[in-house]
Structure formats: structure tokens, C-alpha cells
Scaffold this motif. Structure first.
Motif: not given
Length: 122
Positions: A19, A80, A82
Motif C-alpha cells: 500500500r 493511497y 492499494q
């Protein structure tokens, strides 16, 4: 001066997950579309994913659809990425970028971070 600071890169085996995070100032983050763009050795920069300021619109490169998810936390001024089911072909320096709207066009982003290395071993 606008700063985008990426973190979370590293070495992972194929099939693994990472991540990535990118933090910036409130002033930059609140009105910006945020994106992840990568560059592998000897290759041009490649769009990966982007998200609108509200988080309601997300776009992905075909090569990462179903494996990568972009999200943002507006309270933390952080975006973010992922990354699941990583493949050796995902090896690259990953850059966080900010712009006006989510776009597949790499040059459409005005501000860039320094990048974080992601290496996927086979």
C-alpha cells in the motif's frame, strides 16, 4: 511550495501486496484530483490510477484494473494506492501527482512527488 511525499514502496514477491501513501498540505489536497503514475526503467511514465477531489470518480489503467485500488482520506490529506496480486511487470518508481481533474494524460498533473520504488520479484 507544494510538496507531495510518497511512502510505502519496497520489495515484494509476485502475488503479494503493498500500500502506497502520499501526503500533502491541506491547501493542495482539498481541491485536487490525485493520481499515481509509474515509470519503469527505460520506459516512459505510465498512468496508473486517479481519483477526484470528492473521491466520487476513479479511473484506472487497464493493466491494473481489478488489482489496484486508489482511495483518499480528506481528513488526513492523504491518497493511497492499494496494490494486490503484484506482478514483476509492476516494478517501477511510483509517483504521486496532483491536478485539477482526474485524467489519463500524464502531463495533466501539475505537482509531483519524488517517487517511491516498488520492486516485484518473480
Amino acid at each position: 511550495q507544494v510538496q507531495l511525499v510518497e511512502s510505502g514502496g519496497g520489495l515484494v514477491q509476485a502475488g503479494g501486496s503493498l500500500r502506497l501513501s502520499c501526503a500533502t498540505s491541506r491547501r493542495t489536497f482539498i481541491n485536487s484530483a490525485m493520481a499515481w503514475i509509474r515509470q519503469a526503467p527505460g520506459k516512459e511514465r505510465e498512468f496508473v490510477a486517479a481519483i477526484s477531489g470528492s473521491g466520487g470518480n476513479r479511473i484506472y489503467a487497464d493493466s491494473v484494473k481489478g488489482r489496484f485500488t486508489i482511495s483518499r482520506d480528506n481528513a488526513k490529506n492523504t491518497v493511497y494506492l492499494q496494490m494486490n496480486s503484484l506482478e514483476p511487470e509492476d516494478t517501477a518508481v511510483y509517483y504521486c501527482a496532483a491536478g485539477l481533474v482526474p485524467t489519463l494524460v500524464v502531463d495533466g498533473y501539475r505537482f509531483w512527488g519524488q517517487g517511491t520504488q516498488v520492486t516485484v520479484s518473480s
